[in-house]
Structure formats: structure tokens, C-alpha cells
Scaffold this active site. Sequence first.
Site, PDB file in Angstrom:
ATOM      1  N   HIS A   1      -7.145  -8.309  -5.953  1.00  0.00           N
ATOM      2  CA  HIS A   1      -7.584  -9.698  -6.131  1.00  0.00           C
ATOM      3  C   HIS A   1      -7.038 -10.204  -7.468  1.00  0.00           C
ATOM      4  O   HIS A   1      -6.264  -9.502  -8.136  1.00  0.00           O
ATOM      5  CB  HIS A   1      -9.117  -9.780  -6.078  1.00  0.00           C
ATOM      6  CG  HIS A   1      -9.819  -8.771  -6.950  1.00  0.00           C
ATOM      7  ND1 HIS A   1      -9.770  -8.817  -8.319  1.00  0.00           N
ATOM      8  CD2 HIS A   1     -10.557  -7.671  -6.636  1.00  0.00           C
ATOM      9  CE1 HIS A   1     -10.464  -7.813  -8.818  1.00  0.00           C
ATOM     10  NE2 HIS A   1     -10.945  -7.100  -7.831  1.00  0.00           N
TER      11      HIS A   1
ATOM     12  N   GLY B   1      -6.602  -0.537  -4.950  1.00  0.00           N
ATOM     13  CA  GLY B   1      -6.142  -1.422  -3.884  1.00  0.00           C
ATOM     14  C   GLY B   1      -7.153  -2.499  -3.523  1.00  0.00           C
ATOM     15  O   GLY B   1      -8.125  -2.732  -4.230  1.00  0.00           O
ATOM     16  N   TYR B   2      -6.872  -3.188  -2.405  1.00  0.00           N
ATOM     17  CA  TYR B   2      -7.622  -4.366  -1.987  1.00  0.00           C
ATOM     18  C   TYR B   2      -7.653  -5.359  -3.144  1.00  0.00           C
ATOM     19  O   TYR B   2      -8.689  -5.782  -3.635  1.00  0.00           O
ATOM     20  CB  TYR B   2      -9.040  -4.017  -1.496  1.00  0.00           C
ATOM     21  CG  TYR B   2      -9.465  -4.949  -0.386  1.00  0.00           C
ATOM     22  CD1 TYR B   2      -8.896  -4.831   0.882  1.00  0.00           C
ATOM     23  CD2 TYR B   2     -10.378  -5.970  -0.606  1.00  0.00           C
ATOM     24  CE1 TYR B   2      -9.238  -5.701   1.901  1.00  0.00           C
ATOM     25  CE2 TYR B   2     -10.720  -6.856   0.406  1.00  0.00           C
ATOM     26  CZ  TYR B   2     -10.149  -6.708   1.655  1.00  0.00           C
ATOM     27  OH  TYR B   2     -10.484  -7.584   2.665  1.00  0.00           O
TER      28      TYR B   2
ATOM     29  N   ASP C   1     -15.037  -3.196 -15.825  1.00  0.00           N
ATOM     30  CA  ASP C   1     -15.581  -1.834 -15.803  1.00  0.00           C
ATOM     31  C   ASP C   1     -15.667  -1.354 -17.249  1.00  0.00           C
ATOM     32  O   ASP C   1     -14.868  -0.529 -17.711  1.00  0.00           O
ATOM     33  CB  ASP C   1     -14.690  -0.934 -14.952  1.00  0.00           C
ATOM     34  CG  ASP C   1     -14.644  -1.406 -13.514  1.00  0.00           C
ATOM     35  OD1 ASP C   1     -15.558  -1.074 -12.760  1.00  0.00           O
ATOM     36  OD2 ASP C   1     -13.715  -2.161 -13.147  1.00  0.00           O
TER      37      ASP C   1
ATOM     38  N   HIS D   1      -7.033  -7.910 -10.576  1.00  0.00           N
ATOM     39  CA  HIS D   1      -5.898  -6.979 -10.651  1.00  0.00           C
ATOM     40  C   HIS D   1      -4.622  -7.732 -11.047  1.00  0.00           C
ATOM     41  O   HIS D   1      -3.831  -7.251 -11.865  1.00  0.00           O
ATOM     42  CB  HIS D   1      -5.666  -6.310  -9.296  1.00  0.00           C
ATOM     43  CG  HIS D   1      -6.819  -5.493  -8.782  1.00  0.00           C
ATOM     44  ND1 HIS D   1      -7.604  -5.903  -7.740  1.00  0.00           N
ATOM     45  CD2 HIS D   1      -7.306  -4.293  -9.158  1.00  0.00           C
ATOM     46  CE1 HIS D   1      -8.529  -4.983  -7.481  1.00  0.00           C
ATOM     47  NE2 HIS D   1      -8.382  -3.997  -8.340  1.00  0.00           N
TER      48      HIS D   1
ATOM     49  N   SER E   1     -13.297  -5.766  -5.433  1.00  0.00           N
ATOM     50  CA  SER E   1     -12.949  -5.452  -4.041  1.00  0.00           C
ATOM     51  C   SER E   1     -14.222  -5.332  -3.216  1.00  0.00           C
ATOM     52  O   SER E   1     -14.238  -5.629  -2.021  1.00  0.00           O
ATOM     53  CB  SER E   1     -12.163  -4.148  -3.987  1.00  0.00           C
ATOM     54  OG  SER E   1     -11.092  -4.190  -4.899  1.00  0.00           O
TER      55      SER E   1
HETATM   56  P1  AMP Z   1     -10.277  -0.999  -9.052  1.00  0.00           P
HETATM   57  O1  AMP Z   1      -9.205  -1.266  -8.035  1.00  0.00           O
HETATM   58  O2  AMP Z   1     -11.590  -1.638  -8.725  1.00  0.00           O
HETATM   59  O3  AMP Z   1     -10.377   0.458  -9.419  1.00  0.00           O
HETATM   60  O4  AMP Z   1      -9.816  -1.742 -10.375  1.00  0.00           O
HETATM   61  C1  AMP Z   1      -8.554  -1.475 -10.961  1.00  0.00           C
HETATM   62  C2  AMP Z   1      -8.496  -2.118 -12.308  1.00  0.00           C
HETATM   63  O5  AMP Z   1      -8.703  -3.517 -12.192  1.00  0.00           O
HETATM   64  C3  AMP Z   1      -9.600  -1.589 -13.252  1.00  0.00           C
HETATM   65  O6  AMP Z   1      -9.068  -1.439 -14.549  1.00  0.00           O
HETATM   66  C4  AMP Z   1     -10.622  -2.689 -13.202  1.00  0.00           C
HETATM   67  O7  AMP Z   1     -11.422  -2.771 -14.363  1.00  0.00           O
HETATM   68  C5  AMP Z   1      -9.729  -3.911 -13.063  1.00  0.00           C
HETATM   69  N1  AMP Z   1     -10.518  -5.017 -12.515  1.00  0.00           N
HETATM   70  C6  AMP Z   1     -11.266  -4.999 -11.386  1.00  0.00           C
HETATM   71  N2  AMP Z   1     -11.885  -6.181 -11.223  1.00  0.00           N
HETATM   72  C7  AMP Z   1     -11.528  -6.960 -12.272  1.00  0.00           C
HETATM   73  C8  AMP Z   1     -11.844  -8.284 -12.687  1.00  0.00           C
HETATM   74  N3  AMP Z   1     -12.668  -9.065 -11.979  1.00  0.00           N
HETATM   75  N4  AMP Z   1     -11.291  -8.750 -13.820  1.00  0.00           N
HETATM   76  C9  AMP Z   1     -10.455  -7.970 -14.557  1.00  0.00           C
HETATM   77  N5  AMP Z   1     -10.113  -6.704 -14.223  1.00  0.00           N
HETATM   78  C10 AMP Z   1     -10.644  -6.213 -13.093  1.00  0.00           C
END
Ligand code: AMP
Length: 276
Positions: free
Chosen positions: A31, A28-29, A147, A34, A183
Site C-alpha cells: 500500500h 507484500g500486499y 511498527d 510501503h 495490509s
Molecule cells: P509489512 O509488509 O507490514 O511487514 O511492512 C513492511 C514495512 O513497511 C515495515 O517497515 C513497516 O513498518 C512499513 N509500513 C507498513 N505500514 C506502513 C505505513 N502505514 N506507513 C509507513 N510505513 C509502513
Amino acid sequence: MLVVSTIADLRRALARAPRPVGLVPTMGYLHEGHASLVRRARRECAFVTASIFVNPTQFGPAEDLAKYPRDLPRDLAMLEREGTDLVFTPSPEDIYPKGFDTWVDVGAMTKRLEGEVRPGHFRGVTTVVLKLFNEFRAERAYFGQKDAQQVLVVKRMAADLDTGTEVVVCPTVREPDGLAMSSRNTYLKPEERKAATVLYRSLCHAQELCSGGERNAETLRRAVRDVLATEPRARVQYVSIADQATLEELDRVDQPALVSMAVLVGATRLIDNILL
Ligand code: AMP
């Protein structure tokens, strides 16, 4: 767009879904990073799903679980705008009911880098991702290169445990000044936000040196650290130049390499990486 919170409702909704199904797991949160995963899923799948779950088991005891940013109404509006068909928003009790005691533990790769600084982190990640893969039975799941180690660990798990879900990796989305979207960037105070650009600048420096013919990994690591050291607000946790597949540290960059780092900017922990 259908929003479901329980596993029973999720199963009912998925039973009627056209295939292939694409899944975008998130905490969540949301951007643009995502959103880019959702858009890719939209291009490739007949039914686009996302999950929003701040997974407690991937946070260490001293980490930011309680204050992790949350804004469900805004997240749902963004997912709807991007054409998502179904969003799963479970509670911790749905995912980890009383008595839960089974864990997915990927081997050597999870003990390095993020796994070394955040013991138990990947066990939490792979456990929840396997549960999501089992529930959704999606043909494809979309993850961000941001990641990098998570991507490798999830791919290993998916292959080793025959999940049947293809792991699709999407490029890191950055702010105009190069900072990788996250996030956690919301934690940064204005001065720290400016300072945080040093991560990407240090990665670009490594890229330039490598393009110029530098192959000595230690020289490259030192060059990255030197750039990071120009920013007094940045404290390095690790700088790694490792084999792209195994994450073993390299002496020479004669094969595809991952340059990755974790840096504290003020109290905020940021990670970033590029492929060489
Ligand atoms: P998170 O909500 O941070 O767990 O991220 C969810 C998914 O979005 C994960 O697969 C992250 O690698 C991907 N993600 C987060 N930030 C970015 C970004 N800046 N660019 C591309 N994918 C992202």
C-alpha cells in the site's frame, strides 16, 4: 525491474548493482505506506531493492499466517511504478532450508508491548531481517514508524551485530480519516473499518493533552483508554506510554515518549503509535 526468487540469483544480480543499495523489506500486499519507503530509497540510493516474504517465524501458532493477504502481480506492478530495480521473492524453503536452527534474539526491549502479547514475534523478525541484511549488504534499509517497536528492535540488532546497514525510519502513512495504512486493514468489515478510526483519534487526544501541559503518564493512558472505550467494537490489548529509546513505561512525560497501542477491532488486530 528484475524479480529473483533464489538466493543464488539474488547474489548474481547484486554483484553488478551500483552503490549505494537501498533495501525495503516487506511482507507484500503493498500500500502507500510501503510505496513511501520505496520513494525515499529511490531518492537516496542508486539501486533500490525490495523483498516480499511473508515470514512464517514471526507469526504465532494462533495468528493469521495462512490467511495473510497476498497479491504478487499487484505488488510487482506497484514496485515497478515506484522505480524499484530488484525484487526478491523467496519461498520459505529458501530462507529456512531443512536443518535451519539459528535465531537472533534481541534482549529486554523485545519482551515488552508487542513482544509480551506475541511471544517469539521479534525473534522471527530479527532473524529474517539479519538474513536479508547479510544477503543484500545494502547501505540503507527502510522501515516504517508504523511498527515503532520493530524499528527500535531492528536498530538495536543492527548496532549490536555490526550489520553495516543503516536503518532509516520513515513516517507512518495514514488514510484520509487517520487510520494507519496496513495490509491487515483489508480484514476489516465496513462497520469495523469505520470503528478503526478510534485508534488515531485516541492518539491525537493524548497529543492534545500533552501539548496542553499534562505530564502524568497514567492520566494520559487513562484518557487514551477512555476514547477507545467509546467504540464498542474495539477491545484494547495494551496502551503504553513509554520511553522512546528503552520502551520502559513512564510515570511522567518529561522526555521523548512513545504512545503505542494494540487494539482488536472485531477479529482484526491493529497497532498504532505517535511520538510525544
Ligand atoms: P509489512 O509488509 O507490514 O511487514 O511492512 C513492511 C514495512 O513497511 C515495515 O517497515 C513497516 O513498518 C512499513 N509500513 C507498513 N505500514 C506502513 C505505513 N502505514 N506507513 C509507513 N510505513 C509502513
